[in-house]
Design an enzyme around this catalytic site. Sequence first.
Site, PDB file in Angstrom:
ATOM      1  N   LYS A 146       0.843  -1.207   0.000  1.00 16.72           N
ATOM      2  CA  LYS A 146       0.000   0.000   0.000  1.00 16.72           C
ATOM      3  C   LYS A 146       0.877   1.256   0.000  1.00 16.72           C
ATOM      4  O   LYS A 146       0.620   2.219  -0.724  1.00 16.72           O
ATOM      5  CB  LYS A 146      -0.924   0.019   1.236  1.00 16.72           C
ATOM      6  CG  LYS A 146      -2.070  -0.969   1.186  1.00 16.72           C
ATOM      7  CD  LYS A 146      -2.839  -0.946   2.502  1.00 16.72           C
ATOM      8  CE  LYS A 146      -4.013  -1.905   2.498  1.00 16.72           C
ATOM      9  NZ  LYS A 146      -5.059  -1.563   1.515  1.00 16.72           N
ATOM     10  N   GLU A 178      11.202   9.014   2.033  1.00 12.88           N
ATOM     11  CA  GLU A 178      12.653   8.897   1.866  1.00 12.88           C
ATOM     12  C   GLU A 178      13.037   7.407   1.884  1.00 12.88           C
ATOM     13  O   GLU A 178      13.727   6.926   1.002  1.00 12.88           O
ATOM     14  CB  GLU A 178      13.323   9.660   3.017  1.00 12.88           C
ATOM     15  CG  GLU A 178      14.822   9.621   3.016  1.00 12.88           C
ATOM     16  CD  GLU A 178      15.436  10.306   1.807  1.00 12.88           C
ATOM     17  OE1 GLU A 178      14.798  11.212   1.238  1.00 12.88           O
ATOM     18  OE2 GLU A 178      16.559   9.917   1.430  1.00 12.88           O
ATOM     19  N   SER A 188      12.738 -11.693  20.787  1.00 11.14           N
ATOM     20  CA  SER A 188      12.292 -10.392  21.312  1.00 11.14           C
ATOM     21  C   SER A 188      10.800 -10.401  21.605  1.00 11.14           C
ATOM     22  O   SER A 188      10.329  -9.677  22.491  1.00 11.14           O
ATOM     23  CB  SER A 188      12.702  -9.216  20.408  1.00 11.14           C
ATOM     24  OG  SER A 188      12.181  -9.362  19.147  1.00 11.14           O
ATOM     25  N   ARG A 245       8.492   1.334   9.591  1.00 10.65           N
ATOM     26  CA  ARG A 245       8.900   2.716   9.825  1.00 10.65           C
ATOM     27  C   ARG A 245       9.011   3.424   8.480  1.00 10.65           C
ATOM     28  O   ARG A 245       9.706   2.961   7.575  1.00 10.65           O
ATOM     29  CB  ARG A 245      10.242   2.751  10.544  1.00 10.65           C
ATOM     30  CG  ARG A 245      10.687   4.154  10.903  1.00 10.65           C
ATOM     31  CD  ARG A 245      11.900   4.110  11.800  1.00 10.65           C
ATOM     32  NE  ARG A 245      11.623   3.520  13.088  1.00 10.65           N
ATOM     33  CZ  ARG A 245      12.534   2.907  13.837  1.00 10.65           C
ATOM     34  NH1 ARG A 245      13.773   2.806  13.434  1.00 10.65           N
ATOM     35  NH2 ARG A 245      12.191   2.402  15.017  1.00 10.65           N
ATOM     36  N   GLU A 303       2.244  -2.115  13.477  1.00  9.44           N
ATOM     37  CA  GLU A 303       2.626  -0.814  14.051  1.00  9.44           C
ATOM     38  C   GLU A 303       3.347  -0.001  12.988  1.00  9.44           C
ATOM     39  O   GLU A 303       4.289  -0.483  12.346  1.00  9.44           O
ATOM     40  CB  GLU A 303       3.560  -0.998  15.251  1.00  9.44           C
ATOM     41  CG  GLU A 303       3.874   0.346  15.908  1.00  9.44           C
ATOM     42  CD  GLU A 303       5.086   0.321  16.836  1.00  9.44           C
ATOM     43  OE1 GLU A 303       4.908   0.554  18.026  1.00  9.44           O
ATOM     44  OE2 GLU A 303       6.216   0.070  16.345  1.00  9.44           O
TER      45      GLU A 303
HETATM   46  P1  0O2 Z   1      11.589  -1.488  19.058  1.00  8.36           P
HETATM   47  O1  0O2 Z   1      12.700  -2.436  19.057  1.00  8.36           O
HETATM   48  O2  0O2 Z   1      11.954  -0.162  18.418  1.00  8.36           O
HETATM   49  O3  0O2 Z   1      10.292  -2.042  18.572  1.00  8.36           O
HETATM   50  P2  0O2 Z   1       5.164  -0.503  23.406  1.00  8.36           P
HETATM   51  O4  0O2 Z   1       5.252  -0.341  21.891  1.00  8.36           O
HETATM   52  O5  0O2 Z   1       3.788  -0.919  23.855  1.00  8.36           O
HETATM   53  O6  0O2 Z   1       6.271  -1.341  23.937  1.00  8.36           O
HETATM   54  P3  0O2 Z   1       4.723   2.180  24.150  1.00  8.36           P
HETATM   55  O7  0O2 Z   1       5.517   3.093  25.048  1.00  8.36           O
HETATM   56  O8  0O2 Z   1       3.276   2.034  24.427  1.00  8.36           O
HETATM   57  O9  0O2 Z   1       5.489   0.834  24.131  1.00  8.36           O
HETATM   58  O10 0O2 Z   1       4.775   2.581  22.682  1.00  8.36           O
HETATM   59  P4  0O2 Z   1       5.380   3.819  22.019  1.00  8.36           P
HETATM   60  O11 0O2 Z   1       5.672   4.904  23.003  1.00  8.36           O
HETATM   61  O12 0O2 Z   1       4.440   4.111  20.909  1.00  8.36           O
HETATM   62  O13 0O2 Z   1       6.807   3.298  21.499  1.00  8.36           O
HETATM   63  C1  0O2 Z   1       6.930   2.239  20.612  1.00  8.36           C
HETATM   64  C2  0O2 Z   1       8.210   2.356  19.811  1.00  8.36           C
HETATM   65  O14 0O2 Z   1       8.466   3.731  19.482  1.00  8.36           O
HETATM   66  C3  0O2 Z   1       9.493   1.918  20.521  1.00  8.36           C
HETATM   67  O15 0O2 Z   1       9.625   0.554  20.340  1.00  8.36           O
HETATM   68  C4  0O2 Z   1      10.570   2.697  19.766  1.00  8.36           C
HETATM   69  O16 0O2 Z   1      10.828   2.109  18.503  1.00  8.36           O
HETATM   70  C5  0O2 Z   1       9.857   4.001  19.511  1.00  8.36           C
HETATM   71  N1  0O2 Z   1      10.103   4.952  20.607  1.00  8.36           N
HETATM   72  C6  0O2 Z   1       9.213   5.329  21.549  1.00  8.36           C
HETATM   73  N2  0O2 Z   1       9.767   6.224  22.389  1.00  8.36           N
HETATM   74  C7  0O2 Z   1      11.034   6.424  21.973  1.00  8.36           C
HETATM   75  C8  0O2 Z   1      12.111   7.248  22.438  1.00  8.36           C
HETATM   76  O17 0O2 Z   1      12.022   7.976  23.408  1.00  8.36           O
HETATM   77  N3  0O2 Z   1      13.270   7.177  21.722  1.00  8.36           N
HETATM   78  C9  0O2 Z   1      13.439   6.398  20.635  1.00  8.36           C
HETATM   79  N4  0O2 Z   1      14.621   6.406  20.007  1.00  8.36           N
HETATM   80  N5  0O2 Z   1      12.432   5.587  20.179  1.00  8.36           N
HETATM   81  C10 0O2 Z   1      11.264   5.605  20.836  1.00  8.36           C
HETATM   82  P5  0O2 Z   1      10.384  -0.360  21.388  1.00  8.36           P
HETATM   83  O18 0O2 Z   1       9.390  -1.266  21.988  1.00  8.36           O
HETATM   84  O19 0O2 Z   1      11.196   0.484  22.322  1.00  8.36           O
HETATM   85  O20 0O2 Z   1      11.367  -1.223  20.614  1.00  8.36           O
END
Ligand code: 0O2
Length: 228
Positions: free
Chosen positions: A48, A66, A77, A105, A167
Site C-alpha cells: 500500500k 525517503e 524479542s 517505519r 505498528e
Molecule cells: P523497538 O525495538 O523499536 O520495537 P510498546 O510499543 O507498547 O512497547 P509504548 O511506550 O506504548 O510501548 O509505545 P510507544 O511509546 O508508541 O513506542 C513504541 C516504539 O516507538 C518503541 O519501540 C521505539 O521504537 C519508539 N520509541 C518510543 N519512544 C522512543 C524514544 O524515546 N526514543 C526512541 N529512540 N524511540 C522511541 P520499542 O518497543 O522500544 O522497541
Amino acid sequence: MTTVDDNPRNGLVDLVEASADDMTRETVRELAGFRMRYKFAMDEVSTKIAILREEFEHAHDHSPIEHVRTRLKSPDSLLAKARKIGCPLTLEALEQQIRDIAGIRVVCPFVSDVYWIMEMLGGQSDVDVVEVEDYIADPKANGYRSLHLIIKVPVYLSDRVVDVPVELQIRTIAMDFWASVEHSIYYKYDGTVPTTLRDELGAAARTAADLDATMARLRSEVHGISVR
Ligand code: 0O2
C-alpha cells in the site's frame, strides 16, 4: 483462536526453557505460522505504501517517502517483551497484548508528508486505524517526535480471514536521525542517560523540530506548497 497448548509447560514456554533440540515440531510450526500472519500483514501494508509513493511521485515534484523499513519481531524479542509486560506465553495472549509484532517505519522529507501518509492509509476501506499516538503534536519528555499508528488489515488465509495489527512509525528524516542517535545513547547507558546528555538531546530535538519547520517554509516559498 490459536493457542499452542493449554498446558503452560508446553507450547511457547518450551521455546524459552528448552534447547532448540528439545522443541517439539508442533511448537515450532505453530509459532512460525503465527509470525507468518504478521509478515503477510506487513507485506500488504508495504505494498500500500509503495503504491502511494509511486503515484505521488508521478503527480508531484518530490517523493513523500525517503525510505521504508520493516521488521518482524524475532521469537526471542517477542518472548522478551511478553515477559517484560507480564503477558502469558500463549499465542492468544501474545496476539491480544503485543501489537508491534509487525512494524513498519516510514521516513519522510517533510512533516506534511507524515500526515499525508496517515490520511491516505487511514482512508482505505480495508484499513482499520485502531490507535494514533501523535508524538509530533505532543513530543515525549525526552524530545522524541514521531507519529505512531496501530492499523489492522485483513489477511486472507486459505481457510479464513484474520485481522492483523501492524505498528507504523511515520517520521521525518530529522526525527529519524534524532531517534536513532538517542536510541544508541539510551542503550549505551542502559537506560540511565546522564543529565547533561539528556539536556543536550532535548536541545537537539528542538533543533530538529526547527529544521523541519524551516525546510517546510523554504519549500513553500520556492514551490508555493502549503505548509501544514
Ligand atoms: P523497538 O525495538 O523499536 O520495537 P510498546 O510499543 O507498547 O512497547 P509504548 O511506550 O506504548 O510501548 O509505545 P510507544 O511509546 O508508541 O513506542 C513504541 C516504539 O516507538 C518503541 O519501540 C521505539 O521504537 C519508539 N520509541 C518510543 N519512544 C522512543 C524514544 O524515546 N526514543 C526512541 N529512540 N524511540 C522511541 P520499542 O518497543 O522500544 O522497541
